[in-house]
Design a protein around this motif. Structure first.
Motif, PDB file in Angstrom:
ATOM      1  N   ALA A  13      -2.929   2.537   8.210  1.00 41.09           N
ATOM      2  CA  ALA A  13      -1.889   1.541   8.461  1.00 41.09           C
ATOM      3  C   ALA A  13      -1.148   1.078   7.188  1.00 41.09           C
ATOM      4  O   ALA A  13       0.021   0.665   7.404  1.00 41.09           O
ATOM      5  N   VAL A  14      -2.219   1.042   6.173  1.00 37.93           N
ATOM      6  CA  VAL A  14      -1.601   0.507   4.886  1.00 37.93           C
ATOM      7  C   VAL A  14      -0.935   1.549   4.424  1.00 37.93           C
ATOM      8  O   VAL A  14      -0.005   1.465   3.541  1.00 37.93           O
ATOM      9  N   LEU A  15      -1.367   2.932   4.750  1.00 31.41           N
ATOM     10  CA  LEU A  15      -0.538   3.940   3.795  1.00 31.41           C
ATOM     11  C   LEU A  15       0.638   4.427   4.320  1.00 31.41           C
ATOM     12  O   LEU A  15       1.548   5.160   3.653  1.00 31.41           O
ATOM     13  N   ASN A  16       1.032   3.958   5.601  1.00 31.95           N
ATOM     14  CA  ASN A  16       2.480   4.411   6.470  1.00 31.95           C
ATOM     15  C   ASN A  16       3.420   3.895   5.408  1.00 31.95           C
ATOM     16  O   ASN A  16       4.654   4.582   5.469  1.00 31.95           O
ATOM     17  N   GLN A  17       3.502   2.936   4.689  1.00 30.86           N
ATOM     18  CA  GLN A  17       4.569   2.451   3.932  1.00 30.86           C
ATOM     19  C   GLN A  17       4.865   3.381   2.788  1.00 30.86           C
ATOM     20  O   GLN A  17       5.931   3.520   2.125  1.00 30.86           O
ATOM     21  N   PHE A  18       3.804   4.291   2.211  1.00 28.68           N
ATOM     22  CA  PHE A  18       3.852   5.109   1.174  1.00 28.68           C
ATOM     23  C   PHE A  18       4.076   6.561   1.597  1.00 28.68           C
ATOM     24  O   PHE A  18       4.880   7.391   0.762  1.00 28.68           O
ATOM     25  N   LEU A  19       3.484   6.865   2.724  1.00 29.47           N
ATOM     26  CA  LEU A  19       3.311   8.228   3.095  1.00 29.47           C
ATOM     27  C   LEU A  19       4.844   8.884   3.511  1.00 29.47           C
ATOM     28  O   LEU A  19       5.558   8.223   4.230  1.00 29.47           O
ATOM     29  N   PRO A  20       5.254  10.228   3.069  1.00 27.42           N
ATOM     30  CA  PRO A  20       6.380  10.735   3.198  1.00 27.42           C
ATOM     31  C   PRO A  20       6.271  11.265   4.843  1.00 27.42           C
ATOM     32  O   PRO A  20       5.298  11.022   5.641  1.00 27.42           O
ATOM     33  N   ASP A  21       7.453  11.740   5.252  1.00 24.47           N
ATOM     34  CA  ASP A  21       7.500  12.117   6.662  1.00 24.47           C
ATOM     35  C   ASP A  21       6.657  13.422   6.916  1.00 24.47           C
ATOM     36  O   ASP A  21       5.910  13.590   7.966  1.00 24.47           O
ATOM     37  N   THR A  22       6.398  14.044   5.911  1.00 25.91           N
ATOM     38  CA  THR A  22       5.649  15.390   6.070  1.00 25.91           C
ATOM     39  C   THR A  22       4.216  14.851   5.584  1.00 25.91           C
ATOM     40  O   THR A  22       4.073  14.030   4.759  1.00 25.91           O
ATOM     41  N   VAL A  23       3.197  15.786   6.254  1.00 22.91           N
ATOM     42  CA  VAL A  23       1.815  15.290   6.018  1.00 22.91           C
ATOM     43  C   VAL A  23       1.432  16.005   4.777  1.00 22.91           C
ATOM     44  O   VAL A  23       1.802  17.199   4.347  1.00 22.91           O
ATOM     45  N   ILE A  24       0.601  15.341   3.892  1.00 24.76           N
ATOM     46  CA  ILE A  24      -0.003  16.002   2.642  1.00 24.76           C
ATOM     47  C   ILE A  24      -1.266  16.869   2.814  1.00 24.76           C
ATOM     48  O   ILE A  24      -2.076  16.394   3.565  1.00 24.76           O
ATOM     49  N   PRO A  25      -1.020  18.100   2.718  1.00 23.91           N
ATOM     50  CA  PRO A  25      -2.019  19.163   2.961  1.00 23.91           C
ATOM     51  C   PRO A  25      -3.207  18.856   2.361  1.00 23.91           C
ATOM     52  O   PRO A  25      -3.173  18.048   1.146  1.00 23.91           O
ATOM     53  N   GLN A  26      -4.551  19.123   3.262  1.00 22.36           N
ATOM     54  CA  GLN A  26      -5.725  18.811   2.483  1.00 22.36           C
ATOM     55  C   GLN A  26      -6.051  19.568   1.064  1.00 22.36           C
ATOM     56  O   GLN A  26      -5.562  20.834   0.752  1.00 22.36           O
ATOM     57  N   GLY A  27      -6.580  18.782   0.103  1.00 20.39           N
ATOM     58  CA  GLY A  27      -6.701  19.437  -1.137  1.00 20.39           C
ATOM     59  C   GLY A  27      -5.388  19.007  -2.128  1.00 20.39           C
ATOM     60  O   GLY A  27      -5.542  19.377  -3.397  1.00 20.39           O
ATOM     61  N   GLU A  28      -4.371  18.608  -1.592  1.00 22.06           N
ATOM     62  CA  GLU A  28      -3.310  18.227  -2.445  1.00 22.06           C
ATOM     63  C   GLU A  28      -3.084  16.627  -2.502  1.00 22.06           C
ATOM     64  O   GLU A  28      -3.466  15.827  -1.636  1.00 22.06           O
ATOM     65  N   LYS A  29      -2.184  16.475  -3.444  1.00 25.97           N
ATOM     66  CA  LYS A  29      -1.798  14.974  -3.609  1.00 25.97           C
ATOM     67  C   LYS A  29      -0.570  14.718  -4.075  1.00 25.97           C
ATOM     68  O   LYS A  29       0.198  15.499  -4.553  1.00 25.97           O
ATOM     69  N   LYS A  30       0.223  13.291  -3.846  1.00 29.74           N
ATOM     70  CA  LYS A  30       1.460  13.029  -4.069  1.00 29.74           C
ATOM     71  C   LYS A  30       1.259  11.773  -4.815  1.00 29.74           C
ATOM     72  O   LYS A  30       0.601  10.801  -4.257  1.00 29.74           O
ATOM     73  N   LYS A  31       2.017  11.523  -5.720  1.00 27.29           N
ATOM     74  CA  LYS A  31       2.305  10.287  -6.431  1.00 27.29           C
ATOM     75  C   LYS A  31       3.604   9.688  -6.205  1.00 27.29           C
ATOM     76  O   LYS A  31       4.765  10.467  -6.239  1.00 27.29           O
ATOM     77  N   LEU A  32       3.663   8.229  -5.707  1.00 32.41           N
ATOM     78  CA  LEU A  32       4.964   7.761  -5.297  1.00 32.41           C
ATOM     79  C   LEU A  32       4.982   6.357  -6.110  1.00 32.41           C
ATOM     80  O   LEU A  32       4.002   5.908  -6.538  1.00 32.41           O
ATOM     81  N   ILE A  33       6.359   5.989  -6.275  1.00 30.38           N
ATOM     82  CA  ILE A  33       6.400   4.521  -6.794  1.00 30.38           C
ATOM     83  C   ILE A  33       6.258   3.684  -5.680  1.00 30.38           C
ATOM     84  O   ILE A  33       6.965   3.682  -4.481  1.00 30.38           O
ATOM     85  N   LYS A  34       5.563   2.598  -6.140  1.00 27.66           N
ATOM     86  CA  LYS A  34       5.559   1.526  -5.018  1.00 27.66           C
ATOM     87  C   LYS A  34       6.712   0.882  -4.687  1.00 27.66           C
ATOM     88  O   LYS A  34       7.639   0.620  -5.677  1.00 27.66           O
ATOM     89  N   PRO A  35       7.003   0.418  -3.297  1.00 24.48           N
ATOM     90  CA  PRO A  35       8.214  -0.273  -3.126  1.00 24.48           C
ATOM     91  C   PRO A  35       8.423  -1.401  -4.054  1.00 24.48           C
ATOM     92  O   PRO A  35       9.406  -1.744  -4.176  1.00 24.48           O
ATOM     93  N   THR A  36       7.250  -2.058  -4.442  1.00 25.83           N
ATOM     94  CA  THR A  36       7.290  -3.244  -5.492  1.00 25.83           C
ATOM     95  C   THR A  36       8.112  -2.926  -6.550  1.00 25.83           C
ATOM     96  O   THR A  36       8.510  -3.863  -7.109  1.00 25.83           O
ATOM     97  N   SER A  37       7.896  -1.990  -7.013  1.00 26.71           N
ATOM     98  CA  SER A  37       8.655  -1.560  -8.437  1.00 26.71           C
ATOM     99  C   SER A  37       9.869  -0.918  -8.317  1.00 26.71           C
ATOM    100  O   SER A  37      10.671  -0.755  -9.177  1.00 26.71           O
ATOM    101  N   SER A  38      10.198  -0.766  -6.853  1.00 21.02           N
ATOM    102  CA  SER A  38      11.681  -0.110  -6.780  1.00 21.02           C
ATOM    103  C   SER A  38      12.946  -0.901  -7.292  1.00 21.02           C
ATOM    104  O   SER A  38      14.045  -0.457  -7.704  1.00 21.02           O
ATOM    105  N   ASN A  39      12.903  -2.183  -7.197  1.00 15.19           N
ATOM    106  CA  ASN A  39      13.789  -3.197  -7.573  1.00 15.19           C
ATOM    107  C   ASN A  39      13.617  -3.609  -9.081  1.00 15.19           C
ATOM    108  O   ASN A  39      14.270  -4.696  -9.236  1.00 15.19           O
TER     109      ASN A  39
END
Length: 318
Positions: A13-39
């Protein structure tokens, strides 16, 4: 051991705000800018400055950029920018319509960027896939690097930083790591660069001293992990799975690592990456790591990267 140092498995539930529409495959990772930093005002200032710089540079070619994510991913603008700034002629189509063509084009362009900027693969903060997927953080790192090289007097706002979250899909679930990442220079980055330069110089100009430095590091490591009945003889291979590095950190920092939190006998690259990423998290949380590290370099046995990590511990506990 303080729970803050352990793997943090965030609830879906907490991850939903960060996860993209596509699923991250096992063994892989994705770095995202937190919404709090976007502005972040400084971030917005940097984005506007880069857009204005690109538009001014490519004005004669009637190219207008409005969004860094949406207008640079296909390689067209980067192609024109590199040819304009570096007088580099690239053997690629001006327009690539399919994703495969865009990927091929970006590969040629980014290879040319790395060559112009004299960057090793381990120093790159972007990739073909991240640019193609419209990743803002990678796009900013790429543009800032190009601007610093070709337009060093461009008045970029200093100390632009963002809060990031790295989400990794491990065999035990989703692991998240929060961090602060600088896009434009700060004192810590300068210190880290100096550290990198020292090792670059060691490898390129004083290879005859390399074995002596390795010997010092091995003596230091064995002084501590020897208490666990371990004997380390090879920096290139014995740190690749992250196990000895984790045990060394535990010995030096004075805490016990729960065996459920890492793979004592990793059986795959994904498990080795899990161990190395955990070690890097512990170093960062302990204030021992203030520069970017590609965990895959350690898993692949990159000597220079491994020695830089060991130096972080050696410089504090020697």
């Amino acid at each position: 051991m303080d729970p803050h140092f352990l793997n943090a498995f965030t609830q879906p539930a907490v991850l939903n705000q960060f996860l993209p529409d596509t699923v991250i495959p096992q063994g892989e990772k994705k770095k995202l800018i937190k919404p709090t930093s976007s502005n972040n005002p400084k971030l917005e200032e940097l984005k506007l400055l880069l857009i204005d710089w690109i538009n001014t540079t490519l004005k004669e070619e009637h190219i207008v950029v409005k969004s860094l994510e949406e207008d640079l991913y296909d390689g067209l603008v980067l192609h024109h920018l590199l040819e304009n700034l570096g007088s580099v002629k690239l053997d690629v189509d001006k327009i690539a319509l399919t994703e495969n063509k865009q990927r091929q084009k970006l590969s040629v362009i980014l290879e040319a960027v790395a060559k112009c900027l004299q960057l090793e693969e381990s120093q790159l903060k972007w990739s073909v896939e991240s640019i193609l997927k419209k990743d803002l953080l990678s796009t900013l790192h790429l543009l800032v690097a190009i601007a610093k090289h070709f337009k060093p007097n461009l008045a970029m706002p200093p100390n632009v930083q963002v809060e990031t979250i790295t989400i990794e899909n491990t065999s035990r679930g989703l692991k998240t790591v929060s961090a602060t990442e600088y896009i434009t220079g700060n004192k810590d980055n300068l210190g880290a660069q100096s550290k990198d330069d020292a090792f670059d110089e060691l490898f390129s100009r004083a290879p005859d001293k390399l074995d002596a430095v390795k010997k010092v590091f091995l003596q230091f490591v064995n002084q501590h992990v020897g208490k666990l009945g371990l004997d380390v003889k090879d920096i290139e291979t014995q740190f690749a799975d992250g196990v000895i590095l984790l045990l060394l950190i535990g010995q030096l920092e004075g805490y016990f690592l729960n065996l459920r939190d890492f793979f004592l006998t990793p059986a795959s690259t994904a498990e080795m990456l899990h161990n190395v990423n955990l070690a890097l998290d512990l170093l960062a949380d302990g204030g021992l790591l203030n520069f970017s590290v590609n965990s895959e370099d350690i898993v692949n046995g990159d000597t220079k990267t491994t020695m830089r990590i060991l130096y972080c511990l050696y410089s504090k506990y020697k």
